[in-house]
Design a protein around this motif. Structure first.
Motif, PDB file in Angstrom:
ATOM      1  N   ARG A  35       7.419   8.317  20.085  1.00  0.00           N
ATOM      2  CA  ARG A  35       8.726   8.370  19.439  1.00  0.00           C
ATOM      3  C   ARG A  35       9.110   6.987  18.895  1.00  0.00           C
ATOM      4  NH1 ARG A  35      13.392  11.396  19.262  1.00  0.00           N
ATOM      5  NH2 ARG A  35      15.349  10.214  19.194  1.00  0.00           N
ATOM      6  N   PRO A  36       9.342   6.872  17.593  1.00  0.00           N
ATOM      7  CA  PRO A  36       9.763   5.574  17.049  1.00  0.00           C
ATOM      8  C   PRO A  36      11.221   5.280  17.364  1.00  0.00           C
ATOM      9  CG  PRO A  36       9.723   7.226  15.313  1.00  0.00           C
ATOM     10  CD  PRO A  36       9.179   7.890  16.550  1.00  0.00           C
ATOM     11  N   GLU A  37      11.548   3.999  17.393  1.00  0.00           N
ATOM     12  CA  GLU A  37      12.929   3.565  17.567  1.00  0.00           C
ATOM     13  C   GLU A  37      13.577   3.235  16.233  1.00  0.00           C
ATOM     14  OE1 GLU A  37      12.240   1.433  21.898  1.00  0.00           O
ATOM     15  OE2 GLU A  37      11.838   0.325  20.054  1.00  0.00           O
ATOM     16  N   LEU A  38      12.741   3.031  15.228  1.00  0.00           N
ATOM     17  CA  LEU A  38      13.213   2.701  13.892  1.00  0.00           C
ATOM     18  C   LEU A  38      12.242   3.276  12.872  1.00  0.00           C
ATOM     19  CD1 LEU A  38      14.930   1.073  11.782  1.00  0.00           C
ATOM     20  CD2 LEU A  38      13.418  -0.871  12.266  1.00  0.00           C
ATOM     21  N   SER A  77      -6.981   2.639  13.637  1.00  0.00           N
ATOM     22  CA  SER A  77      -6.314   1.473  14.212  1.00  0.00           C
ATOM     23  C   SER A  77      -4.830   1.674  14.522  1.00  0.00           C
ATOM     24  CB  SER A  77      -6.465   0.275  13.261  1.00  0.00           C
ATOM     25  OG  SER A  77      -5.938   0.563  11.985  1.00  0.00           O
ATOM     26  N   CYS A  78      -4.229   2.749  14.050  1.00  0.00           N
ATOM     27  CA  CYS A  78      -2.796   2.941  14.283  1.00  0.00           C
ATOM     28  C   CYS A  78      -2.513   3.375  15.715  1.00  0.00           C
ATOM     29  CB  CYS A  78      -2.222   3.973  13.304  1.00  0.00           C
ATOM     30  SG  CYS A  78      -2.739   5.675  13.593  1.00  0.00           S
ATOM     31  N   ILE A  79      -1.291   3.154  16.146  1.00  0.00           N
ATOM     32  CA  ILE A  79      -0.847   3.664  17.441  1.00  0.00           C
ATOM     33  C   ILE A  79      -0.655   5.171  17.374  1.00  0.00           C
ATOM     34  CG2 ILE A  79       1.084   3.648  19.089  1.00  0.00           C
ATOM     35  CD1 ILE A  79       1.455   0.676  18.367  1.00  0.00           C
ATOM     36  N   ASP A  80      -0.087   5.631  16.279  1.00  0.00           N
ATOM     37  CA  ASP A  80       0.127   7.062  16.062  1.00  0.00           C
ATOM     38  C   ASP A  80       0.374   7.298  14.580  1.00  0.00           C
ATOM     39  OD1 ASP A  80       0.382   9.739  16.628  1.00  0.00           O
ATOM     40  OD2 ASP A  80       2.355   9.572  17.591  1.00  0.00           O
ATOM     41  N   CYS A  81       0.045   8.489  14.121  1.00  0.00           N
ATOM     42  CA  CYS A  81       0.334   8.865  12.739  1.00  0.00           C
ATOM     43  C   CYS A  81       0.429  10.379  12.645  1.00  0.00           C
ATOM     44  CB  CYS A  81      -0.719   8.331  11.765  1.00  0.00           C
ATOM     45  SG  CYS A  81      -2.366   9.033  11.976  1.00  0.00           S
ATOM     46  N   ALA A  82       1.084  10.836  11.603  1.00  0.00           N
ATOM     47  CA  ALA A  82       1.233  12.274  11.382  1.00  0.00           C
ATOM     48  C   ALA A  82       1.469  12.522   9.899  1.00  0.00           C
ATOM     49  CB  ALA A  82       2.389  12.835  12.195  1.00  0.00           C
ATOM     50  N   VAL A  83       1.061  13.704   9.451  1.00  0.00           N
ATOM     51  CA  VAL A  83       1.239  14.123   8.065  1.00  0.00           C
ATOM     52  C   VAL A  83       1.918  15.482   8.050  1.00  0.00           C
ATOM     53  CG1 VAL A  83       0.051  14.784   5.931  1.00  0.00           C
ATOM     54  CG2 VAL A  83      -0.761  12.818   7.239  1.00  0.00           C
ATOM     55  N   ALA A  84       2.834  15.677   7.123  1.00  0.00           N
ATOM     56  CA  ALA A  84       3.527  16.962   6.985  1.00  0.00           C
ATOM     57  C   ALA A  84       3.840  17.182   5.514  1.00  0.00           C
ATOM     58  CB  ALA A  84       4.808  16.972   7.817  1.00  0.00           C
ATOM     59  N   HIS A  85       4.285  18.385   5.184  1.00  0.00           N
ATOM     60  CA  HIS A  85       4.578  18.662   3.774  1.00  0.00           C
ATOM     61  C   HIS A  85       5.803  19.563   3.648  1.00  0.00           C
ATOM     62  CE1 HIS A  85       2.543  22.519   4.588  1.00  0.00           C
ATOM     63  NE2 HIS A  85       3.172  22.973   3.509  1.00  0.00           N
ATOM     64  N   MET A 134       9.299  14.099   5.090  1.00  0.00           N
ATOM     65  CA  MET A 134       9.310  12.866   5.875  1.00  0.00           C
ATOM     66  C   MET A 134       9.799  13.115   7.299  1.00  0.00           C
ATOM     67  SD  MET A 134      10.682   9.820   3.392  1.00  0.00           S
ATOM     68  CE  MET A 134       9.732   9.209   1.988  1.00  0.00           C
ATOM     69  N   ASN A 135      10.883  13.880   7.428  1.00  0.00           N
ATOM     70  CA  ASN A 135      11.394  14.208   8.763  1.00  0.00           C
ATOM     71  C   ASN A 135      10.356  14.964   9.579  1.00  0.00           C
ATOM     72  OD1 ASN A 135      14.550  13.810   9.447  1.00  0.00           O
ATOM     73  ND2 ASN A 135      14.261  13.852   7.235  1.00  0.00           N
ATOM     74  N   ARG A 136       9.676  15.892   8.959  1.00  0.00           N
ATOM     75  CA  ARG A 136       8.651  16.655   9.672  1.00  0.00           C
ATOM     76  C   ARG A 136       7.521  15.751  10.144  1.00  0.00           C
ATOM     77  NH1 ARG A 136       8.600  21.788   5.441  1.00  0.00           N
ATOM     78  NH2 ARG A 136      10.225  23.004   6.520  1.00  0.00           N
ATOM     79  N   ALA A 137       7.121  14.803   9.292  1.00  0.00           N
ATOM     80  CA  ALA A 137       6.055  13.880   9.682  1.00  0.00           C
ATOM     81  C   ALA A 137       6.475  13.042  10.884  1.00  0.00           C
ATOM     82  CB  ALA A 137       5.672  12.988   8.500  1.00  0.00           C
ATOM     83  N   VAL A 138       7.674  12.494  10.844  1.00  0.00           N
ATOM     84  CA  VAL A 138       8.169  11.678  11.962  1.00  0.00           C
ATOM     85  C   VAL A 138       8.279  12.518  13.228  1.00  0.00           C
ATOM     86  CG1 VAL A 138      10.146  10.370  12.843  1.00  0.00           C
ATOM     87  CG2 VAL A 138       9.365  10.026  10.490  1.00  0.00           C
TER      88      VAL A 138
END
Length: 203
Positions: free
Chosen positions: A108-111, A71-79, A98-102
């Motif tokens: 691209r998020p605005e916030l 259901s999400c618009i976008d998602c990502a996982v990183a470590h 967290m930075n890698r996941a974003v």
């Protein structure tokens, strides 16, 4: 207080509409990486049963994991790796994950709303939200993705490093895990800076 959209709404300024929630799993364990997730949900989406991943059973987290991804618009996982945890310390390694996941997001998020009281290194506006995984929908969703992804990763690592029970305790400092460390010593998966009270220095 409960999870809703009020925090996402209240932190928006200057017309920000694409809000990303970010959280990590695995700051406290003695072994394994720290894993972070970033999630952008459709405005107003209510996912039944969503909560801080620590408050949910494994079965419930698995079910929510699939619902969130569908259901999400976008998602990502990183470590961030054990090496990076040791080199930069666990807080900085968590920020790195967290930075890698974003940065892996296609949208691209605005916030960015990040769980905790510190944000560092983001290339968009980021706001820390204390206990955000129990307050914000998008952060709660990220907490579930990060926790499930890390648990699955630890299950796979148990096959490579048997004897420690990684699939059961996921690297946390349980009595069984501590006993295994005393009997087997540390593996390459272990965070040596976390083990000084158990194994002493340099062991």
């Amino acid at each position: 207080m409960s999870i809703d959209w009020q925090y996402e709404i209240s932190f928006r300024v200057n017309g920000e509409t694409v809000v990303c929630g970010c959280d990590e799993a695995g700051r406290g364990p003695l072994a394994g990486p720290v894993v972070a997730a970033a999630v952008i949900l459709p405005d107003g989406l209510v996912i039944e049963g969503l909560d801080d991943s620590k408050k949910l059973s494994e079965k419930k987290r698995e079910l929510l994991y699939d619902k969130i991804r569908e259901s999400c618009i976008d998602c990502a996982v990183a470590h961030a790796s054990v090496y990076e945890i040791e080199k930069y310390n666990i807080l900085n390694a968590s920020m790195l994950a967290m930075n890698r996941a974003v940065n892996k997001l296609h949208v691209r998020p605005e916030l960015v709303l990040a769980d905790g009281n510190v944000v560092r290194g983001f290339n968009v506006r980021a706001v820390p939200v204390i206990k955000g995984d129990a307050l914000c929908n998008s952060i709660a969703a990220a907490s579930v993705l990060a926790k499930v992804a890390r648990d699955r990763h630890m299950d796979k690592l148990e096959e490579l490093y048997s004897g420690y029970g990684l699939g059961k305790h996921k690297g946390y400092g349980t009595k069984a895990h501590r006993q295994a460390l005393l009997e087997l010593g540390a593996s390459p998966l272990h965070r040596m800076s976390f083990l000084t009270k158990i194994l002493g220095d340099g062991k």
